[in-house]
Design an enzyme around this catalytic site. Structure first.
Site, PDB file in Angstrom:
ATOM      1  N   GLU A  11       0.840  -1.204   0.000  1.00 30.63           N
ATOM      2  CA  GLU A  11       0.000   0.000   0.000  1.00 30.63           C
ATOM      3  C   GLU A  11       0.873   1.252   0.000  1.00 30.63           C
ATOM      4  OE1 GLU A  11      -2.713   2.404   3.256  1.00 30.63           O
ATOM      5  OE2 GLU A  11      -2.150   0.315   3.627  1.00 30.63           O
TER       6      GLU A  11
ATOM      7  N   ASP B  22       0.672   3.782  -3.225  1.00 35.45           N
ATOM      8  CA  ASP B  22       0.253   5.169  -3.061  1.00 35.45           C
ATOM      9  C   ASP B  22       1.174   6.098  -3.839  1.00 35.45           C
ATOM     10  OD1 ASP B  22      -1.111   7.446  -1.553  1.00 35.45           O
ATOM     11  OD2 ASP B  22       0.948   7.689  -0.877  1.00 35.45           O
TER      12      ASP B  22
ATOM     13  N   ASP C  46      -7.171   0.984   0.631  1.00 35.66           N
ATOM     14  CA  ASP C  46      -5.817   0.556   0.987  1.00 35.66           C
ATOM     15  C   ASP C  46      -5.380  -0.632   0.137  1.00 35.66           C
ATOM     16  OD1 ASP C  46      -5.837   2.519   2.905  1.00 35.66           O
ATOM     17  OD2 ASP C  46      -6.145   1.159   4.602  1.00 35.66           O
TER      18      ASP C  46
ATOM     19  N   GLU D 130      -4.506   0.363  -3.446  1.00 31.53           N
ATOM     20  CA  GLU D 130      -3.146   0.889  -3.532  1.00 31.53           C
ATOM     21  C   GLU D 130      -2.134  -0.247  -3.467  1.00 31.53           C
ATOM     22  OE1 GLU D 130      -3.394   5.393  -1.689  1.00 31.53           O
ATOM     23  OE2 GLU D 130      -3.081   3.724  -0.314  1.00 31.53           O
TER      24      GLU D 130
END
Length: 248
Positions: free
Chosen positions: A63, A67, A136, A139
């Site tokens: 994650e 991101d 989450d 990502e």
């Protein structure tokens, strides 16, 4: 999902197809759909999955990477898609496209919820539909794509999955004070200044009159039930005088 490692990976075939990528290392995708709530159970053998292998089993590390990859790809794409737009507007578009709501919509599109590996408690509490968990994990999936195949599959997935959103999203409207400030900066002028001219009316129902000045422009006044409202009214009036469209 089954508890057998090979079966776990096979269960993710549909997800890999939705991502448009054949994973060389399927464990990356498996990690990307594994919620941290499952880690403790797997360490004790009660989670029905593969044994814990230290950091990276759950999706948190992927994650973190995803991101950053998403942010870069979206920034690159926005520069290409809106070549004449200023940094402030691009930043607002970017924030809208990488926020939880946008990620959740993509997660729904690829059916990510049904592939999540959750602890029984997390699953029973609605974890598969939890917008934060879905964002989450989305990502994390992007991070897995990047680690397995580099930027190309990650970029391809993002551009396909976010295509409708990038066409739809608009930068939030600027309030008049911000719009006037950006206009002044764009003309290399000093920032607008606001001056309280007077305050009338009773204490429970006051009326403020504020004057705004910008270099090279006639000062304009605005009124309102608070200084802030009066300043916005004055900024709106000056923008209209300048022929600049006012958003709010």
């Amino acid at each position: 999902m089954s508890g057998n490692p090979e079966a776990l990976l096979a269960d993710l075939d549909d997800l890999a197809k939705a991502l448009g990528h054949g994973f060389r290392d399927g464990s990356l995708l498996l990690d990307a759909v594994t919620h941290p709530s499952l880690m403790g159970l797997e360490r004790t053998g009660r989670g029905g999955g593969r044994p814990a292998q230290g950091p990276g089993l759950a999706y948190e590390r992927l994650e973190f990477l995803g991101d950053r990859v998403l942010g870069l790809v979206v920034a690159e794409w926005l520069l290409e898609r809106f070549p004449a737009e200023r940094e402030g507007a691009l930043a607002k578009r970017h924030a809208s496209l990488v926020q939880r709501e946008a990620l959740g919509r993509v997660a729904d599109t690829i059916g990510l919820g049904r592939h999540l590996r959750l602890s029984p408690a997390e699953a029973s509490s609605g974890g598969r539909n939890n917008r934060t968990i879905l964002a989450d994990a989305c990502e994390a999936v992007i991070g897995a794509l990047y680690l397995d195949g580099g930027m190309d599959p990650a970029r391809r997935f993002i551009r396909e999955a976010w295509a409708s959103q990038i066409e739809r999203v608009q930068p939030p409207p600027l309030d008049p004070k911000t719009a006037l400030q950006e206009w002044a900066q764009g003309k290399a002028k000093a920032l607008p200044t606001y001056e309280l001219v007077d305050q009338t009316g009773p204490a429970h129902e006051p009326e403020f009159r504020v004057r705004v000045r910008v270099e090279g422009c006639e000062p304009v006044t605005g009124t309102g039930s608070s200084k802030r409202i009066a300043e916005k009214q004055a900024a709106s009036a000056l923008l209209r005088q300048l022929g600049v469209q006012v958003d709010g």
